[in-house]
Design a protein around this motif. Structure first.
Motif, short mmCIF file in Angstrom:
data_model
loop_
_atom_site.label_atom_id
_atom_site.label_comp_id
_atom_site.label_asym_id
_atom_site.label_seq_id
_atom_site.Cartn_x
_atom_site.Cartn_y
_atom_site.Cartn_z
N ARG A 149 0.84 -1.21 0.00
CA ARG A 149 0.00 0.00 0.00
C ARG A 149 0.87 1.26 0.00
NH1 ARG A 149 -3.27 -3.37 3.29
NH2 ARG A 149 -2.18 -2.65 5.15
N GLU A 150 1.91 1.27 0.83
CA GLU A 150 2.78 2.44 0.91
C GLU A 150 3.56 2.66 -0.38
OE1 GLU A 150 2.50 4.75 3.32
OE2 GLU A 150 0.86 3.40 3.84
N ALA A 151 4.01 1.58 -0.99
CA ALA A 151 4.74 1.70 -2.26
C ALA A 151 3.83 2.28 -3.34
CB ALA A 151 5.29 0.34 -2.68
N TRP A 152 2.61 1.76 -3.45
CA TRP A 152 1.68 2.25 -4.48
C TRP A 152 1.20 3.66 -4.17
CZ3 TRP A 152 1.48 0.74 -9.18
CH2 TRP A 152 1.91 -0.55 -9.50
N ARG A 153 1.10 4.03 -2.90
CA ARG A 153 0.70 5.40 -2.54
C ARG A 153 1.70 6.40 -3.12
NH1 ARG A 153 -2.60 6.11 1.43
NH2 ARG A 153 -1.86 4.33 2.63
N CYS A 191 -5.86 -7.80 -3.19
CA CYS A 191 -5.40 -6.50 -3.66
C CYS A 191 -6.37 -5.34 -3.50
CB CYS A 191 -4.94 -6.60 -5.11
SG CYS A 191 -6.14 -7.34 -6.20
N LYS A 192 -7.56 -5.56 -3.00
CA LYS A 192 -8.54 -4.47 -2.91
C LYS A 192 -7.99 -3.26 -2.16
CE LYS A 192 -13.14 -3.13 -1.44
NZ LYS A 192 -14.42 -3.54 -0.85
N SER A 193 -7.40 -3.46 -0.98
CA SER A 193 -6.91 -2.31 -0.20
C SER A 193 -5.78 -1.58 -0.91
CB SER A 193 -6.48 -2.75 1.21
OG SER A 193 -5.34 -3.56 1.16
N VAL A 194 -4.99 -2.32 -1.67
CA VAL A 194 -3.92 -1.69 -2.45
C VAL A 194 -4.52 -0.95 -3.64
CG1 VAL A 194 -1.85 -2.12 -3.85
CG2 VAL A 194 -2.24 -3.43 -1.76
N GLY A 195 -5.47 -1.59 -4.32
CA GLY A 195 -6.10 -0.98 -5.48
C GLY A 195 -6.82 0.31 -5.16
N ILE A 196 -7.47 0.36 -4.00
CA ILE A 196 -8.15 1.60 -3.59
C ILE A 196 -7.15 2.75 -3.56
CG2 ILE A 196 -9.25 2.75 -1.62
CD1 ILE A 196 -10.68 0.01 -1.11
N ILE A 197 -5.97 2.49 -3.03
CA ILE A 197 -4.92 3.52 -2.98
C ILE A 197 -4.36 3.75 -4.38
CG2 ILE A 197 -2.59 4.02 -2.14
CD1 ILE A 197 -3.48 2.47 0.45
N GLU A 198 -3.95 2.68 -5.04
CA GLU A 198 -3.30 2.78 -6.36
C GLU A 198 -4.17 3.56 -7.35
OE1 GLU A 198 -2.10 -0.20 -10.03
OE2 GLU A 198 -2.53 -1.06 -8.06
N TYR A 199 -5.41 3.14 -7.53
CA TYR A 199 -6.27 3.79 -8.52
C TYR A 199 -6.77 5.14 -8.04
CZ TYR A 199 -6.02 -0.56 -11.02
OH TYR A 199 -5.55 -1.66 -11.69
N GLY A 200 -7.09 5.25 -6.74
CA GLY A 200 -7.55 6.52 -6.20
C GLY A 200 -6.49 7.60 -6.29
N VAL A 201 -5.27 7.29 -5.88
CA VAL A 201 -4.18 8.27 -5.92
C VAL A 201 -3.83 8.63 -7.37
CG1 VAL A 201 -1.72 8.61 -5.41
CG2 VAL A 201 -3.25 7.68 -3.66
N PHE A 202 -3.80 7.63 -8.25
CA PHE A 202 -3.52 7.90 -9.65
C PHE A 202 -4.55 8.87 -10.21
CE2 PHE A 202 -3.83 7.20 -14.21
CZ PHE A 202 -2.50 7.24 -14.60
N ILE A 228 -11.53 13.86 -9.15
CA ILE A 228 -11.98 12.51 -9.46
C ILE A 228 -11.99 11.64 -8.20
CG2 ILE A 228 -11.48 10.40 -10.77
CD1 ILE A 228 -10.33 12.15 -12.98
N ALA A 229 -13.09 10.94 -8.00
CA ALA A 229 -13.24 9.98 -6.91
C ALA A 229 -13.22 8.58 -7.50
CB ALA A 229 -14.54 10.21 -6.16
N CYS A 230 -12.68 7.64 -6.74
CA CYS A 230 -12.57 6.25 -7.17
C CYS A 230 -13.36 5.36 -6.21
CB CYS A 230 -11.10 5.84 -7.17
SG CYS A 230 -10.80 4.10 -7.54
#
Length: 169
Positions: free
Chosen positions: A49-53, A125-136, A144-146
């Motif tokens: 999560r931190e890496a993708w953030r 991966c849901k918790s990672v994806g929320i960060i990855e796609y939301g931050v992107f 934009i909200a994800c």
């Protein structure tokens, strides 16, 4: 850029881009699996999560600059940016933009396929994806909200590996 890369043909560059994308996914998986093996899934997920953030900010800014997108390109800008992500070049995905929403679906995920082949069980991966796609998305346009529609371990759509909805706030 080195001379060897500059001398490649268009077809060779496209093939090399696909190799690079696959290599990035493999690198992401190898460090994750190393932490998972040594320290457990919870620790691996925390670091993932931190890496993708952090990475998603850089990736979005570089792609936004490459495309020459304005400060607020909206969902149309996100639709241009998502296919240029490293992960997109390694996976089979689709984008549906209609009625003020952008749906992004990964139809065939290299990470989940690799874990399945190795008998490791799916990556939660849901918790990672929320960060990855939301931050992107927020770094393409901060309006934009994800929202996650379906992602392991909470699969709501069996026709894809994961599904995300983007809207303007």
């Amino acid at each position: 850029m080195n001379d060897v890369i500059e001398s490649l043909t268009h077809d060779q560059m496209v093939e090399l881009l696909e190799i690079y994308a696959k290599n990035l996914v493999a690198l992401d998986g190898t460090w994750f699996q190393s932490v998972e093996r040594d320290d457990g899934m919870d620790a691996a997920m925390h670091h993932d999560r931190e890496a993708w953030r952090r990475f998603s900010v850089s990736e979005a800014r570089r792609i936004k600059g490459f495309l020459g997108l304005p400060e607020h390109p909206g969902l149309e800008g996100l639709a241009q940016a998502l296919p240029l992500r490293c992960q997109s070049a390694a996976n089979v995905d689709e984008i549906i933009l209609e009625k003020g929403e952008l749906l992004y679906r990964i139809v065939d995920c290299r990470v989940q396929n690799a874990r399945d082949r190795k008998g490791m069980g799916f990556h939660p991966c849901k918790s990672v994806g929320i960060i990855e796609y939301g931050v992107f998305a927020e770094n393409i346009d901060d309006r934009i909200a994800c929202e996650c529609l379906s992602c392991y371990p909470e699969i709501e759509d069996e026709t894809c590996n994961c599904s995300w909805k983007f809207t303007l706030k």
